[in-house]
Scaffold this motif. Structure first.
Motif, PDB file in Angstrom:
ATOM      1  N   MET A   1       0.840  -1.181   0.000  1.00  0.00           N
ATOM      2  CA  MET A   1       0.000   0.000   0.000  1.00  0.00           C
ATOM      3  C   MET A   1       0.885   1.244   0.000  1.00  0.00           C
ATOM      4  SD  MET A   1      -2.142   1.648   3.162  1.00  0.00           S
ATOM      5  CE  MET A   1      -0.705   1.595   4.160  1.00  0.00           C
ATOM      6  N   ARG A   2       0.459   2.225  -0.780  1.00  0.00           N
ATOM      7  CA  ARG A   2       1.173   3.497  -0.862  1.00  0.00           C
ATOM      8  C   ARG A   2       0.184   4.618  -0.571  1.00  0.00           C
ATOM      9  NH1 ARG A   2       2.441   7.046  -5.334  1.00  0.00           N
ATOM     10  NH2 ARG A   2       1.028   5.782  -6.543  1.00  0.00           N
ATOM     11  N   VAL A   3       0.567   5.553   0.302  1.00  0.00           N
ATOM     12  CA  VAL A   3      -0.267   6.725   0.594  1.00  0.00           C
ATOM     13  C   VAL A   3      -0.127   7.694  -0.566  1.00  0.00           C
ATOM     14  CG1 VAL A   3      -0.585   8.701   2.124  1.00  0.00           C
ATOM     15  CG2 VAL A   3      -0.106   6.440   3.090  1.00  0.00           C
ATOM     16  N   VAL A   4      -1.265   8.133  -1.107  1.00  0.00           N
ATOM     17  CA  VAL A   4      -1.313   9.032  -2.252  1.00  0.00           C
ATOM     18  C   VAL A   4      -1.545  10.472  -1.810  1.00  0.00           C
ATOM     19  CG1 VAL A   4      -2.534   9.531  -4.407  1.00  0.00           C
ATOM     20  CG2 VAL A   4      -2.167   7.157  -3.706  1.00  0.00           C
ATOM     21  N   ASP A   5      -2.355  10.669  -0.774  1.00  0.00           N
ATOM     22  CA  ASP A   5      -2.703  12.014  -0.308  1.00  0.00           C
ATOM     23  C   ASP A   5      -3.285  11.898   1.095  1.00  0.00           C
ATOM     24  OD1 ASP A   5      -3.089  14.779  -0.367  1.00  0.00           O
ATOM     25  OD2 ASP A   5      -4.829  14.708  -1.695  1.00  0.00           O
ATOM     26  N   ILE A   6      -3.177  12.967   1.862  1.00  0.00           N
ATOM     27  CA  ILE A   6      -3.806  13.043   3.180  1.00  0.00           C
ATOM     28  C   ILE A   6      -4.580  14.356   3.234  1.00  0.00           C
ATOM     29  CG2 ILE A   6      -3.448  13.200   5.671  1.00  0.00           C
ATOM     30  CD1 ILE A   6      -0.936  11.484   5.280  1.00  0.00           C
ATOM     31  N   ILE A   7      -5.833  14.275   3.644  1.00  0.00           N
ATOM     32  CA  ILE A   7      -6.717  15.432   3.669  1.00  0.00           C
ATOM     33  C   ILE A   7      -7.276  15.597   5.076  1.00  0.00           C
ATOM     34  CG2 ILE A   7      -8.820  16.444   2.712  1.00  0.00           C
ATOM     35  CD1 ILE A   7      -8.364  14.530   0.272  1.00  0.00           C
ATOM     36  N   ALA A   8      -7.192  16.816   5.615  1.00  0.00           N
ATOM     37  CA  ALA A   8      -7.784  17.109   6.920  1.00  0.00           C
ATOM     38  C   ALA A   8      -9.299  17.032   6.810  1.00  0.00           C
ATOM     39  CB  ALA A   8      -7.363  18.498   7.384  1.00  0.00           C
ATOM     40  N   ASP A   9      -9.942  16.413   7.789  1.00  0.00           N
ATOM     41  CA  ASP A   9     -11.404  16.348   7.886  1.00  0.00           C
ATOM     42  C   ASP A   9     -11.824  17.168   9.097  1.00  0.00           C
ATOM     43  OD1 ASP A   9     -12.065  14.559   5.728  1.00  0.00           O
ATOM     44  OD2 ASP A   9     -11.267  12.914   6.916  1.00  0.00           O
ATOM     45  N   LEU A  10     -12.307  18.377   8.850  1.00  0.00           N
ATOM     46  CA  LEU A  10     -12.700  19.268   9.933  1.00  0.00           C
ATOM     47  C   LEU A  10     -14.165  19.076  10.278  1.00  0.00           C
ATOM     48  CD1 LEU A  10     -10.956  22.562   8.795  1.00  0.00           C
ATOM     49  CD2 LEU A  10     -10.102  20.795  10.340  1.00  0.00           C
ATOM     50  N   ARG A  11     -14.453  18.897  11.545  1.00  0.00           N
ATOM     51  CA  ARG A  11     -15.825  18.738  12.027  1.00  0.00           C
ATOM     52  C   ARG A  11     -16.503  20.105  12.037  1.00  0.00           C
ATOM     53  NH1 ARG A  11     -20.396  18.473  13.315  1.00  0.00           N
ATOM     54  NH2 ARG A  11     -21.368  17.419  15.059  1.00  0.00           N
ATOM     55  N   VAL A  12     -17.660  20.191  11.365  1.00  0.00           N
ATOM     56  CA  VAL A  12     -18.462  21.414  11.347  1.00  0.00           C
ATOM     57  C   VAL A  12     -19.912  21.043  11.624  1.00  0.00           C
ATOM     58  CG1 VAL A  12     -16.918  22.612   9.725  1.00  0.00           C
ATOM     59  CG2 VAL A  12     -18.888  21.339   8.841  1.00  0.00           C
ATOM     60  N   ASP A  13     -20.669  22.007  12.141  1.00  0.00           N
ATOM     61  CA  ASP A  13     -22.094  21.757  12.367  1.00  0.00           C
ATOM     62  C   ASP A  13     -22.879  21.748  11.063  1.00  0.00           C
ATOM     63  OD1 ASP A  13     -21.872  21.480  15.136  1.00  0.00           O
ATOM     64  OD2 ASP A  13     -22.040  23.634  15.447  1.00  0.00           O
ATOM     65  N   ASP A  14     -22.486  22.612  10.117  1.00  0.00           N
ATOM     66  CA  ASP A  14     -23.235  22.780   8.881  1.00  0.00           C
ATOM     67  C   ASP A  14     -22.240  23.015   7.739  1.00  0.00           C
ATOM     68  OD1 ASP A  14     -24.575  24.146   6.689  1.00  0.00           O
ATOM     69  OD2 ASP A  14     -26.273  24.459   8.038  1.00  0.00           O
ATOM     70  N   VAL A  15     -22.187  22.094   6.800  1.00  0.00           N
ATOM     71  CA  VAL A  15     -21.240  22.173   5.687  1.00  0.00           C
ATOM     72  C   VAL A  15     -21.447  23.435   4.872  1.00  0.00           C
ATOM     73  CG1 VAL A  15     -20.599  21.095   3.483  1.00  0.00           C
ATOM     74  CG2 VAL A  15     -20.827  19.692   5.550  1.00  0.00           C
ATOM     75  N   ASP A  16     -22.688  23.752   4.541  1.00  0.00           N
ATOM     76  CA  ASP A  16     -22.954  24.932   3.722  1.00  0.00           C
ATOM     77  C   ASP A  16     -22.606  26.223   4.450  1.00  0.00           C
ATOM     78  OD1 ASP A  16     -23.747  23.510   1.460  1.00  0.00           O
ATOM     79  OD2 ASP A  16     -25.791  23.317   2.201  1.00  0.00           O
ATOM     80  N   ALA A  17     -22.858  26.267   5.740  1.00  0.00           N
ATOM     81  CA  ALA A  17     -22.521  27.466   6.515  1.00  0.00           C
ATOM     82  C   ALA A  17     -21.006  27.651   6.615  1.00  0.00           C
ATOM     83  CB  ALA A  17     -23.141  27.392   7.911  1.00  0.00           C
TER      84      ALA A  17
END
Length: 117
Positions: A1-17
């Motif tokens: 297995m090779r890591v291609v990318d790492i992306i931060a996942d930020l917790r938000v109450d409302d994606v659109d907001a």
């Protein structure tokens, strides 16, 4: 297995907001996708990106990062062999990814993911 990318996942109450801050202030003006509960915003100049997540659609917990790999099946087998806690089993999701979640020894939950071609 090779890591291609790492992306931060930020917790938000409302994606659109959350969109205005990340697009206007940070300049992440390219919305790569938006599923209502998760969206990815990217800088068209640099390629820097992050995801905002309100509540994962199928997993019991939200991850802190998404790790894109070139072989998710191999990554899953290696995680099981190492004895890591699998938080969400290896699943082909309807939105076009194959993924699983594991808990790192420090307690953080990681989304290990491969996009289908």
């Amino acid at each position: 297995m090779r890591v291609v990318d790492i992306i931060a996942d930020l917790r938000v109450d409302d994606v659109d907001a959350a969109r205005q801050f990340y697009t206007d202030y940070l300049g992440l003006t390219t919305e790569e996708f938006n599923l209502g509960w998760v969206a990815r915003f990217t800088s068209p100049e640099t390629g820097a990106h992050l995801q905002v997540v309100s509540r994962d659609a199928s997993a019991p917990e939200n991850p802190v990062i998404s790790v894109k790999v070139d072989d998710v099946d191999e990554a899953y087998a290696a995680a099981q062999q190492a004895g890591y806690e699998i938080v969400h089993p290896l699943t082909t999701e309807p939105w076009g990814v194959r993924r699983f979640f594991l808990r790192a020894p420090d307690g953080n939950v990681l989304n290990i993911v491969q996009h289908h071609a």
